[in-house]
Design a protein around this motif. Structure first.
Motif, PDB file in Angstrom:
ATOM      1  N   PRO A  35       0.814  -1.225   0.000  1.00  0.00           N
ATOM      2  CA  PRO A  35       0.000   0.000   0.000  1.00  0.00           C
ATOM      3  C   PRO A  35       0.848   1.276   0.000  1.00  0.00           C
ATOM      4  CG  PRO A  35      -0.906  -1.578   1.552  1.00  0.00           C
ATOM      5  CD  PRO A  35       0.410  -2.141   1.087  1.00  0.00           C
ATOM      6  N   SER A  36       1.995   1.252   0.676  1.00  0.00           N
ATOM      7  CA  SER A  36       2.873   2.427   0.670  1.00  0.00           C
ATOM      8  C   SER A  36       3.444   2.688  -0.720  1.00  0.00           C
ATOM      9  CB  SER A  36       4.017   2.243   1.663  1.00  0.00           C
ATOM     10  OG  SER A  36       3.508   2.175   2.978  1.00  0.00           O
ATOM     11  N   LEU A  37       3.847   1.623  -1.395  1.00  0.00           N
ATOM     12  CA  LEU A  37       4.360   1.786  -2.767  1.00  0.00           C
ATOM     13  C   LEU A  37       3.276   2.350  -3.679  1.00  0.00           C
ATOM     14  CD1 LEU A  37       6.437  -1.491  -3.284  1.00  0.00           C
ATOM     15  CD2 LEU A  37       7.311   0.822  -2.934  1.00  0.00           C
ATOM     16  N   LEU A  38       2.069   1.799  -3.567  1.00  0.00           N
ATOM     17  CA  LEU A  38       0.972   2.266  -4.417  1.00  0.00           C
ATOM     18  C   LEU A  38       0.598   3.710  -4.099  1.00  0.00           C
ATOM     19  CD1 LEU A  38      -1.197  -0.980  -4.464  1.00  0.00           C
ATOM     20  CD2 LEU A  38       0.169  -0.036  -6.347  1.00  0.00           C
ATOM     21  N   ALA A  39       0.623   4.062  -2.820  1.00  0.00           N
ATOM     22  CA  ALA A  39       0.320   5.449  -2.445  1.00  0.00           C
ATOM     23  C   ALA A  39       1.407   6.394  -2.949  1.00  0.00           C
ATOM     24  CB  ALA A  39       0.168   5.565  -0.928  1.00  0.00           C
ATOM     25  N   SER A  40       2.650   5.951  -2.921  1.00  0.00           N
ATOM     26  CA  SER A  40       3.743   6.779  -3.450  1.00  0.00           C
ATOM     27  C   SER A  40       3.515   7.074  -4.924  1.00  0.00           C
ATOM     28  CB  SER A  40       5.085   6.067  -3.283  1.00  0.00           C
ATOM     29  OG  SER A  40       5.434   5.980  -1.937  1.00  0.00           O
ATOM     30  N   HIS A  41       3.017   6.071  -5.628  1.00  0.00           N
ATOM     31  CA  HIS A  41       2.777   6.255  -7.060  1.00  0.00           C
ATOM     32  C   HIS A  41       1.581   7.173  -7.307  1.00  0.00           C
ATOM     33  CE1 HIS A  41       2.480   5.482 -11.300  1.00  0.00           C
ATOM     34  NE2 HIS A  41       1.256   5.018 -11.142  1.00  0.00           N
ATOM     35  N   THR A  45       3.096  10.816  -7.272  1.00  0.00           N
ATOM     36  CA  THR A  45       3.457  10.621  -8.681  1.00  0.00           C
ATOM     37  C   THR A  45       4.851  10.022  -8.880  1.00  0.00           C
ATOM     38  OG1 THR A  45       4.188  12.917  -8.956  1.00  0.00           O
ATOM     39  CG2 THR A  45       1.881  12.423  -9.498  1.00  0.00           C
ATOM     40  N   ILE A  46       5.181   9.050  -8.063  1.00  0.00           N
ATOM     41  CA  ILE A  46       6.414   8.288  -8.259  1.00  0.00           C
ATOM     42  C   ILE A  46       6.230   7.477  -9.542  1.00  0.00           C
ATOM     43  CG2 ILE A  46       7.909   6.478  -7.295  1.00  0.00           C
ATOM     44  CD1 ILE A  46       7.960   9.130  -5.723  1.00  0.00           C
ATOM     45  N   SER A  47       7.215   7.473 -10.402  1.00  0.00           N
ATOM     46  CA  SER A  47       7.094   6.793 -11.693  1.00  0.00           C
ATOM     47  C   SER A  47       6.975   5.280 -11.527  1.00  0.00           C
ATOM     48  CB  SER A  47       8.311   7.101 -12.565  1.00  0.00           C
ATOM     49  OG  SER A  47       9.449   6.429 -12.043  1.00  0.00           O
TER      50      SER A  47
END
Length: 175
Positions: A35-41, A45-47
């Motif tokens: 969930p943290s990775l997805l929220a970062s994206h 707007t993390i690529s």
């Protein structure tokens, strides 16, 4: 005072603690990391390239750290199964069929390896292959990558339940 030798009790404690740690560590990847990775994206707007590179790091750390803990945990359960097998001095103290229970705990704990290969192999390959082939930008891939990460999270929860069940079976076997 226990009639079991200290080595038996220590193995029970190490097996249960290892199973609990392993389950929690694996499951935390699904409940916190993905969930943290997805929220970062989505929020920051993390690529997709960075997202999949971060996933690779998480994957590699897990691949290095989880199997040795699973092996140590399973080894303790195996020792317990061997110690209470029929015909041993501890068999008369142990609950009936406890050797089978500990053997099931072994199978559930090491089950993370075939689960990873069989249930998660294609998702892992998709995510890791995407990260390896990315040139920094790819149009139309966001839905696919995000979907793979979400699927990985759910499959990983299933993997995390295996050592938890192994630990619970070991408790039942020892009661």
């Amino acid at each position: 005072m226990s009639a079991y030798p200290p080595s038996f009790r220590i193995s029970q404690a190490l097996g249960l603690a290892g199973a609990a740690w392993l389950s929690g560590s694996i499951t935390s990847l699904s409940l916190l990391t993905i969930p943290s990775l997805l929220a970062s994206h989505s929020t920051h707007t993390i690529s997709l390239a960075t997202l999949t590179q971060q996933f690779r790091l998480v994957y590699e750390y897990g691949k290095q750290r989880m199997p040795p803990v699973a092996l140590l945990t399973a080894t303790n359960f195996l020792y317990l199964a061997w110690s209470v097998r029929p015909g041993t001095a501890l068999a008369v103290l142990a609950p009936r069929h406890s050797a089978v229970g500990y053997a099931v705990a072994v199978a559930l704990t090491v089950g993370i390896v075939p689960w990873t290969a069989a249930a998660m192999g294609r998702v892992n390959a998709g995510l890791l292959g995407w990260e390896e082939s990315v040139d920094g930008k790819r149009e139309g891939e966001e839905e696919r990558v995000v979907g793979l990460l979400r699927r990985w999270g759910w499959l990983n929860v299933g993997r995390g339940l295996l050592p938890l069940l192994g630990g619970l079976v070991s408790v039942v076997a020892g009661v």
